[in-house]
Motif scaffolding. Structure first.
Motif, PDB file in Angstrom:
ATOM      1  N   HIS A  16       0.835  -1.200   0.000  1.00  0.00           N
ATOM      2  CA  HIS A  16       0.000   0.000   0.000  1.00  0.00           C
ATOM      3  C   HIS A  16       0.874   1.256   0.000  1.00  0.00           C
ATOM      4  CE1 HIS A  16      -3.397   2.626   0.838  1.00  0.00           C
ATOM      5  NE2 HIS A  16      -2.674   3.184   1.799  1.00  0.00           N
ATOM      6  N   ALA A  19       2.469   1.573  -3.572  1.00  0.00           N
ATOM      7  CA  ALA A  19       1.624   1.196  -4.703  1.00  0.00           C
ATOM      8  C   ALA A  19       1.859   2.051  -5.950  1.00  0.00           C
ATOM      9  CB  ALA A  19       0.154   1.241  -4.289  1.00  0.00           C
ATOM     10  N   PRO A  20       2.026   3.376  -5.820  1.00  0.00           N
ATOM     11  CA  PRO A  20       2.167   4.197  -7.035  1.00  0.00           C
ATOM     12  C   PRO A  20       3.432   3.924  -7.849  1.00  0.00           C
ATOM     13  CG  PRO A  20       1.539   5.552  -5.140  1.00  0.00           C
ATOM     14  CD  PRO A  20       1.942   4.213  -4.604  1.00  0.00           C
ATOM     15  N   VAL A  21       4.458   3.302  -7.221  1.00  0.00           N
ATOM     16  CA  VAL A  21       5.737   3.178  -7.904  1.00  0.00           C
ATOM     17  C   VAL A  21       6.178   1.727  -8.120  1.00  0.00           C
ATOM     18  CG1 VAL A  21       7.313   3.170  -5.899  1.00  0.00           C
ATOM     19  CG2 VAL A  21       8.009   4.301  -8.029  1.00  0.00           C
ATOM     20  N   ASN A 265       7.691   9.679 -12.155  1.00  0.00           N
ATOM     21  CA  ASN A 265       6.275   9.953 -11.911  1.00  0.00           C
ATOM     22  C   ASN A 265       5.740   9.138 -10.741  1.00  0.00           C
ATOM     23  OD1 ASN A 265       6.064  11.790 -14.040  1.00  0.00           O
ATOM     24  ND2 ASN A 265       5.587  10.186 -15.528  1.00  0.00           N
ATOM     25  N   GLY A 266       6.186   7.880 -10.637  1.00  0.00           N
ATOM     26  CA  GLY A 266       5.728   7.038  -9.539  1.00  0.00           C
ATOM     27  C   GLY A 266       6.165   7.561  -8.186  1.00  0.00           C
ATOM     28  N   TRP A 267       7.429   7.959  -8.086  1.00  0.00           N
ATOM     29  CA  TRP A 267       7.926   8.447  -6.792  1.00  0.00           C
ATOM     30  C   TRP A 267       7.270   9.750  -6.383  1.00  0.00           C
ATOM     31  CZ3 TRP A 267       9.826   5.508  -3.373  1.00  0.00           C
ATOM     32  CH2 TRP A 267      10.588   4.389  -3.728  1.00  0.00           C
ATOM     33  N   MET A 269       4.279  10.355  -6.474  1.00  0.00           N
ATOM     34  CA  MET A 269       2.982  10.024  -5.864  1.00  0.00           C
ATOM     35  C   MET A 269       3.124   9.238  -4.560  1.00  0.00           C
ATOM     36  SD  MET A 269       0.604   9.147  -9.178  1.00  0.00           S
ATOM     37  CE  MET A 269       1.768   8.044  -9.976  1.00  0.00           C
ATOM     38  N   VAL A 270       4.379   8.975  -4.146  1.00  0.00           N
ATOM     39  CA  VAL A 270       4.604   8.294  -2.871  1.00  0.00           C
ATOM     40  C   VAL A 270       4.867   9.356  -1.813  1.00  0.00           C
ATOM     41  CG1 VAL A 270       6.041   6.642  -1.612  1.00  0.00           C
ATOM     42  CG2 VAL A 270       5.539   6.270  -4.031  1.00  0.00           C
TER      43      VAL A 270
END
Length: 286
Positions: A16, A19-21, A265-267, A269-270
Motif C-alpha cells: 500500500h 503502490a504508485p511506484v 512519476n511514480g515516486w 505520488m509516494v
C-alpha cells in the motif's frame, strides 16, 4: 521449520505504501534482466563475463533487499543495501573504465592468499589439494607487487592494499554519478554501522518514548528503515541497468528513458519521498 516465510500484514503495509511506484520498479528490474539476457549472447572473455556476473549479483541482492523490506525487516534490508551499493558503484565504475577490470579480477589472488594464511594460522583446512595450494601461492607471488601502497614517504615502507583499488567506494562513486555519491552516507556508511557491532547501530534501532525511555526494534523504526532502504535500492537497481547497457554497448536508450520517466512519476505520488536524480543513458563523465 517452514521456510516459505512471509508476514502478510507487513506485505500489505509495504504494498500500500509504495503502490504508485511498484510497477515502475518492477519494470526497472525487468529492464536490467533483459539487458543481461541480451548481453549473455555477446560475452567474449573473462572481463565481460565478470561484468555480467557482477550485474546479475546486483539484481539478486536487490531481490533480497525487497524481500526483507517488504516483510518489515528494515534493519536486515538496510544491511544488504550496503552490499548492493558497493556492487552497483563498482559495476558502474568498471563499465566506465574497463581497463581497470583486470585489476579488479586479479585481486582475487590476494583474497585467496589471505584465506590460506588465516586457515594455516588456526589449523583450519580449506579443502585444497597440494597442487591447489601451490597455485594460490604462485598467483599471490605474481600479483602482490601490483597491490602495494606506500605508507611512509620517508622510509618508503609499503603494505598490501585493503582492496583492489586505492580509491575507496566514496571516491569511485564520485567518478560515476553525483546522486550515487550523495547516497553514500545513507546507503553505505550507516548500513556498515549496522553490519559491524557498534553502539550507534544498536541505538539506531531504538525508538525514543515520551517518558525518555528507549524501546528496541519498534515497528515504526523498522518500517522507516525498510521504506528508506527500498527507495534507495530502487534507484540503485536502475543504475545497474544503465551500467549494463553502457558496458555492453546495447541500443535501448529509449527504453531507459521510458522507465526513468515512469520511476520519476511514480515516486512523485509516494508520500514523503522525492524522486532521486535521474541517471542519463550512460555513466557520467569525470
Amino acid at each position: 521449520m517452514d521456510f516459505a516465510y512471509s508476514r502478510p500484514a507487513e506485505i500489505e503495509r509495504f504494498t500500500h505504501r509504495f503502490a504508485p511506484v511498484l510497477d515502475a520498479v518492477e519494470q526497472s528490474v525487468r529492464l536490467a534482466h533483459d539487458f543481461l539476457n541480451e548481453s549473455l549472447k555477446i560475452l567474449d572473455g573473462e572481463a565481460s563475463t565478470v561484468m555480467w556476473m557482477l550485474g546479475a549479483a546486483c539484481l539478486r541482492e536487490f531481490d533480497e533487499v525487497w524481500f526483507l523490506c517488504g516483510n518489515g525487516f528494515g534493519t536486515g534490508g538496510n544491511k544488504l543495501l550496503r552490499a548492493l551499493y558497493e556492487r552497483t558503484v563498482t559495476l558502474a565504475y568498471l563499465a566506465k573504465t574497463p581497463e581497470k577490470l583486470q585489476q579488479f579480477i586479479d585481486y582475487s589472488d590476494i583474497h585467496w592468499h589471505k584465506l590460506l594464511v588465516e586457515a594455516d594460522t588456526v589449523g583450519t583446512q580449506l579443502s585444497l589439494s597440494p597442487e591447489e595450494r601451490r597455485t594460490v601461492e604462485a598467483n599471490y607471488a605474481r600479483s602482490k607487487d601490483n597491490y602495494e601502497e606506500e605508507v611512509c614517504a620517508k622510509c618508503h615502507k609499503s603494505r598490501l592494499q585493503q582492496s583492489w583499488t586505492k580509491a575507496g567506494i566514496p571516491q569511485l562513486a564520485t567518478k560515476v554519478d553525483a546522486e550515487l555519491r550523495s547516497m553514500c552516507a545513507s546507503a553505505y556508511l550507516a548500513p556498515t554501522f549496522h553490519i559491524h557491532t557498534t553502539h550507534w547501530g544498536i541505538l539506531n534501532q531504538c525508538d525514543l518514548q515520551g517518558n525518555g525511555a528507549l524501546q528496541f526494534l519498534t515497528p515504526r523504526i523498522q518500517h522507516k528503515t525498510a521504506d528508506d532502504s527500498f527507495a534507495m535500492a530502487s534507484y540503485l537497481v536502475f543504475q545497474v541497468a544503465v551500467a549494463i547497457h553502457y558496458f555492453f554497448k546495447l541500443s535501448h536508450r529509449d527504453k531507459i528513458l521510458e522507465v526513468d520517466a515512469l520511476l520519476a512519476n511514480g515516486w512523485k505520488m509516494v508520500d514523503e519521498f522525492r524522486p532521486r536524480g535521474s541517471p542519463e543513458s550512460q555513466p557520467h563523465s569525470e
